[in-house]
Write a protein that holds these residues in place. Structure first.
Motif, PDB file in Angstrom:
ATOM      1  N   LYS A  29      49.274 -49.233 -66.576  1.00 51.24           N
ATOM      2  CA  LYS A  29      47.921 -48.742 -66.842  1.00 51.24           C
ATOM      3  C   LYS A  29      47.222 -49.622 -67.873  1.00 51.24           C
ATOM      4  O   LYS A  29      46.036 -49.953 -67.725  1.00 51.24           O
ATOM      5  N   PHE A  47      37.650 -40.133 -61.062  1.00 55.97           N
ATOM      6  CA  PHE A  47      39.037 -39.799 -60.777  1.00 55.97           C
ATOM      7  C   PHE A  47      39.145 -38.296 -60.578  1.00 55.97           C
ATOM      8  O   PHE A  47      38.474 -37.520 -61.279  1.00 55.97           O
ATOM      9  N   TRP A 132      34.935 -47.616 -65.653  1.00 56.33           N
ATOM     10  CA  TRP A 132      36.290 -47.732 -65.138  1.00 56.33           C
ATOM     11  C   TRP A 132      37.342 -47.933 -66.236  1.00 56.33           C
ATOM     12  O   TRP A 132      38.372 -47.238 -66.245  1.00 56.33           O
ATOM     13  N   MET A 136      40.031 -44.676 -66.292  1.00 58.02           N
ATOM     14  CA  MET A 136      41.346 -44.911 -65.698  1.00 58.02           C
ATOM     15  C   MET A 136      42.482 -44.475 -66.610  1.00 58.02           C
ATOM     16  O   MET A 136      43.575 -44.138 -66.152  1.00 58.02           O
ATOM     17  N   GLU A 139      44.387 -40.885 -66.139  1.00 54.60           N
ATOM     18  CA  GLU A 139      45.263 -40.516 -65.019  1.00 54.60           C
ATOM     19  C   GLU A 139      46.636 -40.015 -65.462  1.00 54.60           C
ATOM     20  O   GLU A 139      47.056 -38.903 -65.113  1.00 54.60           O
ATOM     21  N   GLU A 241      45.375 -48.448 -57.472  1.00 55.73           N
ATOM     22  CA  GLU A 241      44.030 -48.237 -57.998  1.00 55.73           C
ATOM     23  C   GLU A 241      43.152 -49.483 -57.880  1.00 55.73           C
ATOM     24  O   GLU A 241      41.964 -49.395 -57.522  1.00 55.73           O
ATOM     25  N   LYS A 385      43.754 -39.658 -58.651  1.00 52.12           N
ATOM     26  CA  LYS A 385      43.352 -40.921 -58.046  1.00 52.12           C
ATOM     27  C   LYS A 385      41.862 -41.199 -58.253  1.00 52.12           C
ATOM     28  O   LYS A 385      41.046 -40.277 -58.382  1.00 52.12           O
ATOM     29  N   ALA A 386      41.518 -42.489 -58.209  1.00 49.29           N
ATOM     30  CA  ALA A 386      40.109 -42.875 -58.154  1.00 49.29           C
ATOM     31  C   ALA A 386      39.565 -42.472 -56.786  1.00 49.29           C
ATOM     32  O   ALA A 386      40.066 -42.928 -55.759  1.00 49.29           O
TER      33      ALA A 386
END
Length: 430
Positions: A29, A47, A132, A136, A139, A241, A385-386
């Protein structure tokens, strides 16, 4: 060593928050975040939580107030001085200063953006929107919170000795796995279990058990906080991703077809040719390999994360041979739904044909199957998830159609563009 049963029996969440650091996350990540920070910082994403195991009524099991408290706590976290020093100065994959000063300056001042939480029937709708690089990072902690709150619900009414016996049985179960794995020759195994772990304390115990029980066969953990605290290698590269978002941003079918390779071109540039592991299954492995540019054949290895693992490894070996590469010098990383029997089987099957490594996830850090009445602690399949990028829906096809996601019309378009034909369905355990 922490007495986990006593801690569970006596804990108050302010003493034992589920997520205790921004680096209580998977290493890939942070690596992907730096790449996104460099190449696509202004992309707006959404997400969403996706509970694949609909029979688990999360909204009935988890108190909404407790869930909000844990999510709000995560939003209060920022990088500590020690964590920053570890990221700036540690050596990862033989490279010092893996994270750039520009990225670290940004990360040290980051607080995670707001979340949206709503109960819909017996499930929660949990989503995150914004730029983004920021979104992100929700998650992994979001999944960890939901998994552990579900565990805490089951454990809540257990008394002290019940908890002691439960964890003694779970420890014995894991140690028996360790003893079995000792006999696997040339084993390379890493912990990939953060996102669907039973709890942070339990993941940390599992990593310590693997370190002591397997020695050099245990090569590290994907969890950055545990890697830092236990002086272990942080393990990881990239995930689905990246191609999902790049593909959603593509304006034409031609650009869509190029998107998975554009991701890896940027990745190569970002890491100066390091961390060269291909994840080919986002839109079907056979088509990806068939159309892959020759420069990808020179990369270190391939990670297999869906479909039949042996079939995936055979495809990789055949592809390397067809591109003039020696498979015995390449690496195959298996990382989908693994447990001891499958690890031993795959190790024996591919010994001497290709280098093999394993990313062991949920059934390492959350295998309480058979240890409670009605199996209420059994792991289940949940992802975050995106689902959109700059207002366009994302799509994932996978090598297992049961893992596919996205609007039906877009799934059909992606199948056409990427030449995906019939696929064999496989049960999604975790």
């Amino acid at each position: 060593m922490v007495d986990i049963a006593a801690r569970v029996h006596n804990h108050k969440w302010k003493i034992d928050p589920i997520v205790r650091s921004l680096i209580d996350t998977d290493f890939y990540k942070l690596l992907m975040c730096q790449s996104v920070f460099r190449y696509r910082p202004d992309t707006q994403v959404r997400f969403s939580l996706i509970n694949r195991s609909k029979h688990i009524p999360l909204a009935d099991l988890i108190d909404e107030g407790e869930l909000r408290e844990q999510l709000d706590h995560i939003r209060s976290l920022n990088l500590t001085r020690g964590e920053s020093t570890w990221m700036r100065g540690n050596m990862f994959y033989g490279k010092r200063a893996m994270f750039t000063p520009e990225f670290m300056d940004w990360f040290e001042n980051l607080r995670l953006p707001p979340y949206h939480l709503e109960r819909v029937g017996d499930q929660y709708e949990l989503s995150f929107e914004g730029s983004w690089p920021e979104v992100m990072l929700w998650e992994i902690p979001a999944l960890a919170v939901l998994m552990e709150l579900r565990s805490r619900t089951v454990l809540h009414d257990m008394r002290k000795f019940e908890l002691q016996v439960l964890y003694a049985r779970a420890m014995t179960k894991l140690w028996e796995k360790v003893e079995r794995l000792r006999d696997v020759e040339d084993l390379r195994l890493a912990d990939f279990g953060t996102r669907r772990r039973h709890s942070f304390l339990w993941q940390d115990w599992c990593v310590q058990a693997m370190t002591e029980g397997l020695g050099e066969k245990f090569v590290g953990t994907s969890n950055c906080l545990i890697a830092k605290n236990r002086d272990l290698e942080a393990i990881g590269t990239n995930a689905h991703e990246l191609p999902m978002v790049y593909a959603a941003l593509a304006e034409t079918d031609e650009a869509l077809a190029r998107a998975p390779y554009d991701v890896l071109s940027d990745w190569h540039e970002e890491h100066d040719g390091n961390l060269r592991i291909i994840l080919p299954d986002t839109y079907g492995t056979p088509g990806f390999l068939e159309r892959a540019p020759d420069w990808l054949a020179g990369w270190t290895g391939i990670r297999i994360d869906s479909g039949d693992p042996a079939t995936g490894a055979e495809r990789a070996i055949a592809w390397w041979k067809a591109r003039g590469e020696d498979p015995t010098q390449k690496l195959v990383i298996f990382s989908d739904g693994l447990d001891v029997d499958k690890i031993a089987e795959l190790s024996a099957q591919f010994a001497g044909r290709v280098r093999v490594s394993f990313g062991w996830g949920t059934l390492l850090t959350n295998d309480f199957r058979g240890l409670t009445p009605d199996d209420r602690l059994a792991p289940f399949s949940m992802v975050c998830k995106a689902v959109s990028a700059d207002g366009r829906a994302t799509v994932k096809l996978s090598d297992n159609p049961r893992k596919a996601m996205g609007p039906k019309d877009q799934i059909e378009r992606y199948k056409r563009v990427f030449g995906v034909g019939e696929q064999a369905e496989q049960e999604v355990l975790v």
